[in-house]
Scaffold this active site. Structure first.
Site, short mmCIF file in Angstrom:
data_model
loop_
_atom_site.label_atom_id
_atom_site.label_comp_id
_atom_site.label_asym_id
_atom_site.label_seq_id
_atom_site.Cartn_x
_atom_site.Cartn_y
_atom_site.Cartn_z
CG ASP A 82 68.76 -35.48 13.36
OD1 ASP A 82 69.49 -34.63 12.82
OD2 ASP A 82 69.07 -36.67 13.48
CB SER A 130 73.26 -41.73 12.24
OG SER A 130 73.79 -41.34 10.99
CG HIS A 188 71.64 -35.99 10.12
ND1 HIS A 188 71.01 -36.54 11.21
CD2 HIS A 188 72.58 -36.89 9.72
CE1 HIS A 188 71.55 -37.72 11.47
NE2 HIS A 188 72.49 -37.96 10.58
#
EC number: 3.4.21.112
Length: 1052
Positions: A218, A414, A249
């Site tokens: 990520d 996600s 994130h």
């Protein structure tokens, strides 16, 4: 008494403080109270990717040093006379190790250079380098959470640079969670997902994810983030010189997996390996992922979470590397995508058999609206898709770590993906024999233990909701074996087995194809021993069906497929009833240990089958859907059918009756029609069996033999209905796009439909479409209609019926940004073949009213009317006597639409092949031939209920007892056959809510009890201290003295 009052005041203050503290503990992520006047921010994440000009990934057939790779490329390019090339340096942690690919830049003679490279014996493949973008956008939403809290939501993007519009996950969440607005506040409170799934039971048993290596791909992670105590390694694969997460994130994903405080993750003691593969500008490259994947293999990762994806399952370097990862025992967990509720929207790599694909639900166990639906579309048009997602779990309003500490709430698949990745990490740490853990065994445990959600089909929920404790029970006594997904085939079970259960089978129909995934927990490679065996139950009429098999010759990695074609025997042409049987397959894998060199492990699996048979329906009720001539992305650039939808550039949902034409299929079934799918050329079906052939949004060319056969079929009674779409070469050139980053043009391979090919098909009847492009609302037969980027009819027989309308010229608007209105545009034509026994032909210029993708107003009523006409010859009065009926156009003076010069349709066509000059038709392929399995009848009764939890061999859940750490914790009990999968908890309280809300009140009551006891003792001590001591009696004062000093009365 003053002391008593003081203590009582202290007690009140403490009680009030405890109540306030309890509120803070219950909402630790909410830094401020909700304020209705404030706007709630939703962070939308969009993905896209483009091809980088001049850059190519050269994949080798093995791992070589940098010097050897350079030598191979140099020797290959010498013969091609390419001089202007270079190897692009990759400065990352894997550059010191051998690699299986290289990134090169070629700025001249690319075609010759690429062909020469591919001819080298050590080079496996050459593909373009891709650049991946991820954009973060804030949008205002309903002010249900506190003002300072940001809820993220992710939207995935297709693999072309025009961005897909992000679904509003906030609104989608509310649509999915129910109808009672009074309960919204409860649902808006973010949950502690680890406790909701009862991870604390395993924590108290001593399992916390220790010694399990987890890779998080990520945006990175800050070095000193307070939520993590075991970050083993942080690596940077980007061109930025930082390891920190500048966006949040990656921090959130890592927190869901392994946070140790506040919003606690599943496995706080797991070894976190952070792979920073996105820059702060949200840019990445395929080569960055490939290098990072190689490093993950080198470092022997156990679990890998990948919360990105896209529809391009033909991105070969990426797909091949995912296979290699799982073959090296890396358990990959990936999000299924955020393109729901549309069907056929699965994302790669989550749609691969060896990957655990995760969908999303809310905290009331409803499928999240944004969660992508199955089926997979790899197998079209000749086969049928697989069941995906594998499982679903919480993905709406989940709490995780903020970038600088604290908690925040996110929504999207996600989010659901790291929930499963964290659960898998925790589960792996509970297994004593770690050699039993592999991608197949973990996936077997997850799907066998999943709780089925009632009223939801398998393409929405897969095998059901993640059940952490039942998965632990299974893994605790797991033995290596093979299993199947799905574990049974019941074509009578609705709604779970939709679409199979929506239509019975009958003699003469197209075989029903069920695509079963074989999971092999015995080894990374395997095979099917001999052939699968078909064993019909004679008492249950199993001899009335026949089956054929197609299966993987090698099961690798950890999986394979078993495609089962089911048909009805001739003797059951007029029979109605239920038929049952089962299939037996034996899977063998080589023994892994040296002590058993040459030996094999085997596992035999039974697959029950149950179908409903009816007498063959009349020809007039049978509709054949042409799937063979529908093309999609990937691999070609096939543009959208509605040009207004600029945020969705690709036609990528498969154009199948069970994907983006699902609602149309459901409607036809409700009207009594039987819909079959043709996945082969027109030469491969018996036209005497069908009333209507339905061609919708066709992009493919036609074989000359197909055109000739269709003419004969229509002359002999087959009817033809065509729903077309736009086609205009000028507009196609206009909607090509230029990528500023790669300086490369992308050109459509055809229009919304392939009008030149359709006109060749229709030319024998003097019919054809134009290249006009029209749009507008209108009323037809008292129905509101919308014509979305449709074409017009250019010519039609004089004795036909033609309906016209007034529209805007959308082509002019696209090309010159000018507006013009065109009257009497022919859009609908009906024609009866004059020969005796001839069929009927219907043309309509727009398919968007049937397509679920961007439909604004459906035209199912029109399809009903047209099928009444084609099946029974009854012209609807509303059409034949319409005021919009006009004389059919002759086509005189109009040039027919031509194929665009230089198009690349032949690269993706099943009909055309490359040729000097214009592409030419390939030789007509042979029709599919099924080899029916020899039945081995059984004179025994079939099981009455096929749906049981997929029992893995030698595993009895009743014998695995979980310790009862809390007397008030609801216990897990196994399902009995036929149960809905709900928990057996008195009062109907869901276990997650019970543990989180009721469990958290226990310390509050304990504190209150302690305070009451303390107050009691304080009061008693105060009374004892204030009690007067005994004194000796004194002589009474004179009465006069008493009158001089009267007693005081207490004032109230």
């Amino acid at each position: 008494m003053k002391l008593v009052s003081t203590w009582l005041l202290v007690l009140v203050v403490l009680l009030c403080g405890k109540r306030h503290l309890g509120d803070r503990l219950g909402t630790r992520a909410l830094e401020k109270a909700p304020c209705p006047s404030c706007s709630h921010l939703t962070l939308k994440v969009e993905f896209s990717s483009t091809v980088v000009e001049y850059e190519y990934i050269v994949a080798f057939n093995g791992y070589f040093t940098a010097k050897a790779r350079n030598s191979f490329i140099s020797s290959a390019l010498k013969s091609s006379e390419v001089e202007n090339w270079r190897i692009i340096p990759r400065n990352n942690p894997s550059s010191d190790y051998p690699s299986d690919f290289e990134v090169i830049q070629i700025k001249e003679k690319q075609k010759a250079g690429l062909l020469t490279l591919e001819d080298h014996p050590n080079i496996k493949r050459v593909t373009p380098q891709r650049k991946v973008f991820r954009s973060l956008k804030f949008a205002e939403s309903n002010p249900i959470v506190p003002c300072n809290e940001t809820r993220w939501s992710q939207k995935w993007q297709s693999s072309r640079p025009l961005k897909r519009a992000s679904l509003s996950l906030g609104s989608g969440f509310w649509h999915a969670t129910g109808r009672h607005s009074s309960r919204r506040l409860l649902r808006a409170i973010p949950r502690q997902v680890a406790q909701t799934l009862q991870a604390d039971v395993l924590w108290q048993m001593g399992y916390t994810g220790a010694n399990v290596r987890v890779a998080v791909f990520d945006t990175g992670l800050s070095e000193k983030h307070p939520h993590f105590k075991n970050v083993k390694e942080r690596t940077n694969w980007t061109n930025e010189r930082t390891l920190d997460d500048g966006l949040g994130h990656g921090t959130f994903v890592a927190g869901v997996i392994a946070s140790m405080r506040e919003c606690q993750g599943f496995a706080p003691d797991a070894e976190l390996h952070i792979f920073r593969v996105f820059t702060n500008n949200q840019v990445s490259y395929t080569s960055w992922f490939l290098d990072a994947f190689n490093y993950a293999i080198l470092k022997k990762m156990d679990v890998l979470n990948l919360s990105i994806g896209g529809p391009d399952f033909m991105d070969h370097p990426f797909v091949d590397k995912v296979w290699e990862l799982t073959a090296n025992n890396v358990i990959m967990v990936s999000a299924i995508g955020n393109d729901g509720p549309l069907y056929g929207t699965l994302n790669n790599p989550a749609d691969q058999m060896d990957v655990i694909g995760v969908g999303g639900i809310d905290f009331e166990d409803n499928i999240a609206r944004f969660s992508s639906r199955g089926m997979t579309t790899w197998e079209l048009p000749g086969g049928y898709g697989r069941v995906k997602p594998d499982i679903v779990t919480y993905g709406a309003g989940v709490r995780g770590s903020g970038v600088k500490g604290g908690c925040r709430a996110l929504s999207g698949t996600s989010v659901a993906s790291p929930v499963v990745a964290g659960a898998v990490t925790l589960l792996v740490s509970t297994v004593q024999k770690r050699e039993l853990v592999n991608p197949a065994s973990v996936k077997q445990a997850l799907i066998a233990s999943a709780r089925r959600l009632p009223g939801v089909n398998m393409f929405e929920q897969g095998h059901g909701k993640l059940d952490l404790l039942r998965a632990y029970q299974i893994l605790s006594s797991y033995k290596p074996q093979a299993s199947l997904s799905p574990s049974y085939i019941d074509l009578t079970e609705c709604p779970y087995m939709w679409p199979y259960c929506s239509q019975p089978i009958y003699y003469g129909g197209m075989p029903t194809i069920v695509n079963v995934t074989i999971l092999n927990g015995m080894g990374v490679t395997g095979r099917i021993v001999d052939k699968p065996e078909w064993r019909p139950y004679l008492p249950q009429n199993g001899d009335n069906i026949e089956v054929a098999f197609s299966y993987s010759s090698v099961l690798w990695p950890w999986s394979g497929y078993l495609a089962i074609s089911i048909s009805v025997t001739k003797k059951a042409a007029s029979w109605e009833g239920i038929a049952q049987g089962h299939i037996m397959i034996t899977v063998a894998s080589p023994a892994e240990t040296e002590l058993h060199s040459g030996a094999e492990h085997t596992s035999t699996v039974k697959l029950p089958i149950k179908v409903k048979i009816i007498p063959t329906p009349p020809r007039s009720k049978r509709v054949l859907w042409d799937q063979y001539h529908n093309l999609r992305y990937p691999p070609g650039y096939f543009p959208r059918d509605n040009l207004r939808m600029k945020n969705d550039p690709l036609d990528w949902n498969g154009d199948h009756v069970h994907t983006n034409f699902r609602d149309m299929y459901q409607h036809l079934r409700s009207m009594g029609y039987f819909v079959e799918v043709l996945g082969a050329p027109f030469t491969c079906f018996d036209a005497t069996q069908y009333g209507t052939l339905l061609l919708v949004d066709s992009e493919e060319e036609y074989f000359p033999e197909e055109i000739a056969k269709l003419r004969r079929d229509v002359d002999n009674g087959l009817s033809l209905v065509i729903f077309s779409d736009w086609y205009n070469t000028s507009v196609m050139r206009k909607v090509k796009f230029y990528d500023e980053n790669t300086r490369q043009w992308w050109m459509p391979d055809t229009g919304g439909a392939n009008i030149p090919a359709l006109n060749e098909l229709l030319s024998v009847w003097n019919m054809g479409f134009s290249d006009g492009l029209y749009e507008g609302e209108f009323v037809l037969a008292n129905h509101d209609m919308y014509y979305a980027s449709g074409c017009s009819i250019a010519k039609f027989p004089e004795d036909g019926v033609v309906i016209t309308q007034t529209f805007k010229d959308q082509g002019l608007e696209v090309l010159k940004q000018e507006t013009a209105v065109v009257e009497n545009v022919p859009i609908l034509g009906l024609y009866q073949i004059p020969s005796e026994g001839g069929g009927r032909i219907v043309l309509y210029g727009d398919s968007n009213c049937l397509d679920d993708s961007h439909r604004q107003k459906d035209c199912f009523w029109l399809l009903d009317a047209l099928l009444q006409y084609t099946s029974y010859g009854v012209t609807p009065p509303s059409l034949s006597h319409s005021g919009n009926r006009q004389r059919p156009p002759s086509g005189a003076g109009l040039a027919p639409p031509e194929r665009m010069e230089g198009n690349h349709l032949h690269r993706y066509s099943k009909v055309l092949e490359a040729h000097l000059g214009d592409p030419k038709p390939r030789p007509l392929p042979a029709c599919p031939h099924l080899s029916w399995a020899k039945p081995q009848p059984l004179n025994e009764t079939a099981p009455s209920n096929l749906w049981k939890h997929q029992k893995l061999l030698s595993i009895d859940l009743d014998k695995v007892v979980l310790p009862n750490f809390r007397s008030n914790r609801p216990q897990v009990r196994p399902l009995s056959p036929g149960e809905s999968g709900a928990w057996d908890i008195p009062g109907g309280i869901m276990p997650g809510r019970y543990n989180q809300e009721v469990g958290q009140t226990i310390p509050v009551f304990a504190f209150l009890g302690a305070m009451v006891a303390l107050a009691f003792f304080v009061v008693q001590i105060s009374k004892a201290k204030s009690r007067p001591k005994r004194r000796r009696p004194r002589a009474k004062r004179p009465q006069l003295a008493q009158q001089a000093h009267p007693a005081r009365t207490p004032s109230v």
